[in-house]
Design an enzyme around this catalytic site. Structure first.
Site, PDB file in Angstrom:
ATOM      1  N   LYS A 103      57.021  -1.609 -24.824  1.00 21.41           N
ATOM      2  CA  LYS A 103      56.275  -0.460 -24.314  1.00 21.41           C
ATOM      3  C   LYS A 103      56.203  -0.468 -22.805  1.00 21.41           C
ATOM      4  CE  LYS A 103      53.707   3.195 -24.714  1.00 21.41           C
ATOM      5  NZ  LYS A 103      54.488   4.419 -24.982  1.00 21.41           N
ATOM      6  N   GLU A 125      66.075   5.998 -29.732  1.00 24.37           N
ATOM      7  CA  GLU A 125      65.259   4.791 -29.665  1.00 24.37           C
ATOM      8  C   GLU A 125      64.527   4.463 -30.955  1.00 24.37           C
ATOM      9  OE1 GLU A 125      61.970   4.716 -26.896  1.00 24.37           O
ATOM     10  OE2 GLU A 125      61.728   6.878 -27.033  1.00 24.37           O
ATOM     11  N   ARG A 132      53.352  -3.534 -27.384  1.00 22.72           N
ATOM     12  CA  ARG A 132      54.157  -3.693 -26.177  1.00 22.72           C
ATOM     13  C   ARG A 132      55.589  -4.128 -26.494  1.00 22.72           C
ATOM     14  NH1 ARG A 132      50.793  -4.654 -21.533  1.00 22.72           N
ATOM     15  NH2 ARG A 132      52.287  -6.098 -20.622  1.00 22.72           N
ATOM     16  N   CYS A 134      56.210  -8.856 -23.135  1.00 22.21           N
ATOM     17  CA  CYS A 134      55.310  -9.978 -23.403  1.00 22.21           C
ATOM     18  C   CYS A 134      53.830  -9.642 -23.198  1.00 22.21           C
ATOM     19  CB  CYS A 134      55.630 -11.137 -22.485  1.00 22.21           C
ATOM     20  SG  CYS A 134      57.343 -11.613 -22.471  1.00 22.21           S
ATOM     21  N   ASN A 158      54.314 -14.038 -18.447  1.00 18.20           N
ATOM     22  CA  ASN A 158      55.043 -12.762 -18.525  1.00 18.20           C
ATOM     23  C   ASN A 158      55.829 -12.621 -17.243  1.00 18.20           C
ATOM     24  OD1 ASN A 158      53.631 -12.267 -20.826  1.00 18.20           O
ATOM     25  ND2 ASN A 158      52.448 -10.547 -20.017  1.00 18.20           N
ATOM     26  N   GLY A 159      57.021 -12.046 -17.324  1.00 15.27           N
ATOM     27  CA  GLY A 159      57.818 -11.829 -16.112  1.00 15.27           C
ATOM     28  C   GLY A 159      59.066 -12.698 -16.140  1.00 15.27           C
ATOM     29  N   TRP A 180      58.790 -11.364 -25.490  1.00 15.00           N
ATOM     30  CA  TRP A 180      59.962 -10.490 -25.589  1.00 15.00           C
ATOM     31  C   TRP A 180      61.062 -11.227 -24.843  1.00 15.00           C
ATOM     32  CZ3 TRP A 180      63.225  -7.622 -22.327  1.00 15.00           C
ATOM     33  CH2 TRP A 180      63.922  -6.569 -22.932  1.00 15.00           C
ATOM     34  N   LYS A 235      64.621  10.122 -27.554  1.00 13.13           N
ATOM     35  CA  LYS A 235      63.650   9.901 -28.651  1.00 13.13           C
ATOM     36  C   LYS A 235      64.374   9.562 -29.945  1.00 13.13           C
ATOM     37  CE  LYS A 235      60.591   9.382 -27.122  1.00 13.13           C
ATOM     38  NZ  LYS A 235      60.198   9.547 -25.760  1.00 13.13           N
ATOM     39  N   GLU A 239      65.621  14.048 -23.094  1.00 11.72           N
ATOM     40  CA  GLU A 239      64.467  13.421 -23.735  1.00 11.72           C
ATOM     41  C   GLU A 239      64.620  13.449 -25.254  1.00 11.72           C
ATOM     42  OE1 GLU A 239      62.280  11.543 -22.928  1.00 11.72           O
ATOM     43  OE2 GLU A 239      60.669  11.710 -24.395  1.00 11.72           O
ATOM     44  N   HIS A 244      83.991  20.361 -22.261  1.00  8.84           N
ATOM     45  CA  HIS A 244      84.715  19.532 -21.299  1.00  8.84           C
ATOM     46  C   HIS A 244      84.907  18.107 -21.811  1.00  8.84           C
ATOM     47  CE1 HIS A 244      84.794  22.674 -18.344  1.00  8.84           C
ATOM     48  NE2 HIS A 244      83.491  22.867 -18.503  1.00  8.84           N
TER      49      HIS A 244
END
Ligand code: F6R
Length: 601
Positions: free
Chosen positions: A596, A482, A27, A2, A101-102, A75, A479, A475, A498
């Protein structure tokens, strides 16, 4: 996650607020809204699901000229993305408008205890907050007291950045925060509030910090702060030295590509700032505190965690200090036995990751020394740790972190060298590395061809490697997942047989990372095993370990310098993800469901 922006001043608020929302888009969000108190004394609220441009289109239907207002990108946490759940929310009597926000953890309890009979328009936790303010004001409290009373009812696990407007004094903004970022910007033509300085840089670079649990009452030419007891005071502003054009993507199709391209410059900026006369230079107090410890704990999330895995190797090998890297959301609730003299390093791009802040809070309460390595200056993690080292990567706008990752690794390398002493050639070596980073970036066309040929149409992909290369596979897979929505996994090459090898079919892409001489042969054998089962293998190898068959050959990194392998490997793994997403015509910078700055736990 948000975003908040608010304005009270002498100019028309709407264009400023909409521009701010656009700048907050990076964001991550799923709906947006704006409230304006108009010059002819009307209260106009417009909300829309989807993008800010959808809101902008809807706003055209209204006459919204006014000199104060608040706006928000949401969000979803409580209640699906919808117009009803988008902010601002309004109190039942129509007097108060609020953005938040939160997360208000105890909102159900508050609703049951205080708001029986109040008709709610949304499923959000935020609406409870604005209804509480409305209710307390209707019982005779002034707005500031009603706002404070509501805040005092929120439990300790809640996080918030609130911006409130009272239609009875529409030239004032009421702001408060706890564990979520909120800054007050000041200018000749008006004052502003935002969750991110980037949203308001066109108007001002002068800011007043708002501390947790304070309330600010902001008019066009004044900012009054109040503590939890109601005492009033002011605070000096600080100047943020950011180039607003750094947040502009210029001729690039996406910020992510721009940010990948910036990595050689970012490496040079770190070298310039953290070396004096050829030696690593870090604040002596930090070096002393780390040397005094018997164990380093690196705490981070996502890509920053992956950077911490690489940094761990340097703290152990160069500085000789046992080091472990932990996922912050796990460490918060499931700690190992802590050593006698621990030192905690928090790694973050945003400095606002709630999972990491949660750990920092209790580590501080336990009295252990802390350092934050983060990109966003003045963020919660940098402010609240004992020490901080800025990453100096410039604004990172694309949701997928790229330049922050490489800068986090390089910053840890310089720190490890400064603790260890010696390393008189490091500046030269890192400068050469910056040139090598650029040469890998310059070869991006070949990487695009590989992505187009093998990844754009693949539904899954695997990255394998050993040692530091295995760290990079995590990583690499993150990448690819996402931004291209490919089901990707990264793991230690030896683990393939395995279990995961059962997923290899004709044409499954398996990408091998090879920069470590001790294990290069073994990784190649594991790649052969996948080829025997039909995999399409892509190899990324440093020149000294490469064969003529390898697909991407990175510059040579022989001897001790092979420890830098992850930095060079970062470029092709980022570009493979980028071009796969691009090839699928996805919105590379705004992958679905992601934000973000992840300010909820
Ligand atoms: C992935 C990515 C995230 C972040 C994570 C932590 O590309 O960006 O995994 O790394 O959300 O965020 P920061 O680094 O801001 O603490």
């Amino acid at each position: 996650m948000c975003g908040i922006v608010g304005y009270t001043g002498i100019n028309n608020a709407l264009p400023f607020l909409l521009d701010g929302l656009e700048k907050l888009e990076y964001r991550g969000y799923d709906s947006a809204g704006v409230y304006i108190h108009t010059d002819d004394d009307r209260d106009v609220l417009v909300k829309e699901k989807g993008r800010v441009k959808d809101l902008e289109k809807k706003v055209e239907e209204f006459d919204m000229r006014g000199k104060s207002g608040i706006a928000h990108t949401r969000w979803a946490t409580h209640g699906q993305p919808s117009i009803e759940n988008a902010h601002p929310h309004v109190s039942a009597d129509g007097r108060y408008y609020l953005v938040h926000n939160g997360v208000i953890e105890n909102y159900k309890q508050l609703k049951a205890d205080y708001l029986d009979g109040v008709e709610f328009k949304s499923q959000t936790d935020t609406e409870v907050a604005v209804q509480l303010v409305g209710k307390f004001a209707s019982q005779g409290l002034d707005t500031l007291t009603a706002f404070r009373k509501m805040i005092n009812l929120l439990d300790d696990n809640s996080s918030y950045a609130f911006l409130l407007m009272d239609t009875k004094s529409p030239d004032l903004l009421y702001a408060a925060k706890s564990k979520s970022p909120l800054l007050i910007g000041i200018s000749e033509t008006g004052n502003v509030v935002s969750s991110d300085a980037l949203a308001v840089l066109d108007l001002t670079k002068d800011f007043i910090e708002l501390h947790d649990s304070e309330i600010a009452v902001i008019s066009k030419n004044d900012v009054q702060l109040y503590n939890s007891k109601g005492n009033s005071y002011t605070r000096n502003s600080f100047h943020l030295d950011i180039d607003p054009t750094a947040a502009d993507k210029g001729t690039y199709p996406f910020f992510m590509l721009k940010e990948i391209d910036e990595q050689a410059i970012v490496a040079r900026t770190l070298i310039k700032n953290y070396f004096i006369n050829g030696f690593p230079h870090i604040d002596e107090k930090i070096i002393h505190a780390i040397k005094d410890s018997d164990h380093i704990y690196i705490i981070a999330a996502g890509t920053s965690y992956n950077a911490g895995l690489i940094g761990r190797r340097f703290f152990e090998k160069w500085a000789g200090i046992p080091t472990e890297t932990y996922v912050s959301s796990e460490f918060a609730y499931d700690q190992p036995i802590i050593s006698k003299k621990p030192f905690f390093i928090f790694i973050s791009q945003s400095g606002e990751t709630a999972d990491s802040i949660q750990v920092l809070d209790f580590i501080k309460a336990a009295g252990y020394p802390t350092l934050t390595i983060a990109n966003v200056l003045n963020s919660t993690l940098t402010r609240e740790a004992d020490f901080s080292l800025p990453l100096l990567a410039g604004p990172e706008i694309a949701v997928a972190s790229t330049k922050a990752y490489t800068s986090q690794i390089i910053a840890q390398i310089i720190l490890a060298a400064a603790i260890a002493g010696g390393h008189e050639d490091l500046q030269k070596e890192l400068s050469k590395l910056a040139v090598d980073i650029q040469s890998v970036i310059d070869g991006k066309e070949k990487i695009k061809q590989l992505a187009d040929k093998y990844l754009v149409n693949a539904d899954r992909a695997f990255y394998i490697g050993r040692g530091a290369d295995a760290d990079v596979t995590l990583e690499a897979a993150l990448k690819l997942k996402e931004i291209s929505y490919t089901l990707a996994e990264g793991f230690a090459a030896g683990e393939l047989k395995h279990g995961t090898i059962s997923l290899i079919e004709q044409g499954t892409p398996v990408i091998g990372l090879i920069s470590q001489s001790k294990t290069a042969g073994l990784t190649r054998s594991n790649l052969e095993e996948t080829m025997a089962r039909g995999a399409k293998v892509i190899t990324i190898a440093t020149k000294n370990l490469a064969t003529s068959e390898d697909d991407i050959v990175l510059p040579e990194l022989a001897g001790e310098n092979e420890m830098f392998g992850p930095i060079l490997e970062a470029i092709p793994i980022q570009l493979l993800a980028y071009y796969t997403s691009f090839g699928r015509e996805l919105d590379v910078d705004h992958p679905r469901n992601l934000a973000k700055s992840v300010t909820v736990q």
